[in-house]
Write a protein that holds these residues in place. Structure first.
Motif, PDB file in Angstrom:
ATOM      1  N   UNK A   1       3.191  64.529 -42.838  1.00 11.90           N
ATOM      2  CA  UNK A   1       2.125  63.745 -43.477  1.00 11.90           C
ATOM      3  C   UNK A   1       2.532  63.412 -44.915  1.00 11.90           C
ATOM      4  N   UNK A   2       3.167  64.357 -45.593  1.00 12.11           N
ATOM      5  CA  UNK A   2       3.631  64.119 -46.959  1.00 12.11           C
ATOM      6  C   UNK A   2       4.672  63.012 -47.002  1.00 12.11           C
ATOM      7  N   UNK A   3       5.614  63.045 -46.050  1.00 12.64           N
ATOM      8  CA  UNK A   3       6.679  62.035 -46.012  1.00 12.64           C
ATOM      9  C   UNK A   3       6.089  60.658 -45.738  1.00 12.64           C
ATOM     10  N   UNK A   4       5.067  60.608 -44.877  1.00 13.87           N
ATOM     11  CA  UNK A   4       4.420  59.323 -44.586  1.00 13.87           C
ATOM     12  C   UNK A   4       3.845  58.730 -45.862  1.00 13.87           C
ATOM     13  N   UNK A   5       3.162  59.570 -46.654  1.00 13.86           N
ATOM     14  CA  UNK A   5       2.559  59.049 -47.876  1.00 13.86           C
ATOM     15  C   UNK A   5       3.623  58.669 -48.908  1.00 13.86           C
ATOM     16  N   UNK A   6       4.718  59.414 -48.965  1.00 19.19           N
ATOM     17  CA  UNK A   6       5.802  59.043 -49.886  1.00 19.19           C
ATOM     18  C   UNK A   6       6.289  57.633 -49.567  1.00 19.19           C
TER      19      UNK A   6
ATOM     20  N   UNK B   1       5.241  46.499 -53.365  1.00 20.53           N
ATOM     21  CA  UNK B   1       4.299  45.401 -53.126  1.00 20.53           C
ATOM     22  C   UNK B   1       3.662  44.919 -54.430  1.00 20.53           C
ATOM     23  N   UNK B   2       3.399  45.855 -55.340  1.00 23.07           N
ATOM     24  CA  UNK B   2       2.706  45.505 -56.588  1.00 23.07           C
ATOM     25  C   UNK B   2       3.656  44.900 -57.626  1.00 23.07           C
TER      26      UNK B   2
ATOM     27  N   UNK C   1       4.639  55.276 -47.853  1.00 23.01           N
ATOM     28  CA  UNK C   1       3.587  54.275 -48.082  1.00 23.01           C
ATOM     29  C   UNK C   1       3.445  53.969 -49.563  1.00 23.01           C
ATOM     30  N   UNK C   2       3.516  55.001 -50.397  1.00 22.37           N
ATOM     31  CA  UNK C   2       3.331  54.771 -51.832  1.00 22.37           C
ATOM     32  C   UNK C   2       4.525  54.019 -52.422  1.00 22.37           C
TER      33      UNK C   2
ATOM     34  N   UNK D   1       6.156  51.789 -50.711  1.00 24.15           N
ATOM     35  CA  UNK D   1       5.890  50.430 -50.246  1.00 24.15           C
ATOM     36  C   UNK D   1       4.834  49.772 -51.128  1.00 24.15           C
ATOM     37  N   UNK D   2       3.830  50.523 -51.522  1.00 25.56           N
ATOM     38  CA  UNK D   2       2.777  49.979 -52.390  1.00 25.56           C
ATOM     39  C   UNK D   2       3.363  49.583 -53.744  1.00 25.56           C
ATOM     40  N   UNK D   3       4.224  50.443 -54.269  1.00 24.72           N
ATOM     41  CA  UNK D   3       4.840  50.161 -55.562  1.00 24.72           C
ATOM     42  C   UNK D   3       5.665  48.871 -55.484  1.00 24.72           C
TER      43      UNK D   3
END
Lengths: 105, 132
Positions: free
Chosen positions: A88-93, A102-103, A95-96, A98-100
């Protein structure tokens, strides 16, 4: 992964005495309830109860050796609990990251 | 038990909020297609090209500050987990904190599972010591 088992592991480890017990088992390989009673500041009955709890969670297995029962740690369920946290931690790493990206303008 | 991540983003909270809650924007970085009704009780469906589908149920929407939902994967028997994302404005942009928690482990453990990880992390070392 079997979430039910991870739940049982974390429930079992919610108690400080049981964590201490697991650490001792990890250190010594195997122990008897009597040996534990000399190290831990709790009664024999309490140790038996904690061992039963850890056994129910699949964390320790008893082994009969002659007249004594030795308890041994089976760390596989711990690995599963860690695996849940790690995945779950790796998934959020990811995703975040990807968000960075994206922004970024 | 729960997992927590915190990142500093070089974008104002308003922009981060939009990236987090606008289905079209989410489709650009989070999943491949997103349907999301951003209000408490609203439903969401996240689809990825590898066939993964997650169903979400929105719980908290505090504009540009807090977004919380429960979600679960369509396949398998994994129980739903709760996700809470909070945004805080900083001099450089936004501090984003995400916490995903599973409904197992007693609630008393929430926020203090780190002892578990410490213990677990120390096990291989303890075992090596035991066998030395």
């Amino acid at each position: 992964m079997p979430e039910g088992r991870a739940a049982a592991v974390f429930d079992a480890l919610a108690d400080g005495n049981r964590r201490h017990l697991v650490a001792l088992l990890a250190e010594r390989g195997s122990v008897t309830a009597t040996e534990l009673a000399t190290v831990l500041p709790v009664t024999r009955q309490a140790i038996a109860k904690h061992l039963a709890g850890l056994r129910a969670a699949g964390l320790v297995v008893p082994e009969r050796r002659g007249r004594e029962t030795r308890y041994r740690l089976t760390p596989a369920p711990l690995g599963e609990a860690v695996a849940w946290l790690a995945s779950v931690g790796a998934e959020w790493d990811e995703r975040l990251d990807a968000l960075r990206r994206h922004l970024k303008p | 038990m729960e997992i927590r991540r915190q990142v500093e983003l070089e974008a104002p909270p308003a922009e981060v909020w939009e990236a987090l809650t606008d289905p079209e924007r989410l489709g650009e970085w989070f999943a491949n297609t997103v349907v999301l009704d951003v209000r408490p009780g609203g439903e969401g469906i996240f689809r990825w090209d590898d066939g993964t589908v997650r169903h979400a149920s929105v719980e908290v929407v505090e504009h540009e500050r807090r977004f919380a939902f429960r979600w679960r994967e369509e396949r398998g028997d994994t129980p739903a987990t709760a996700v809470e994302i909070t945004l805080a404005e900083t001099a450089e942009g936004t501090r984003l904190t995400v916490v995903e928690s599973a409904p197992f482990g007693p609630t008393a453990l929430a926020g203090e599972w780190s002892w578990g990880l410490e213990l677990l992390a120390s096990l291989p070392r303890l075992r090596r010591l035991a066998h030395a």
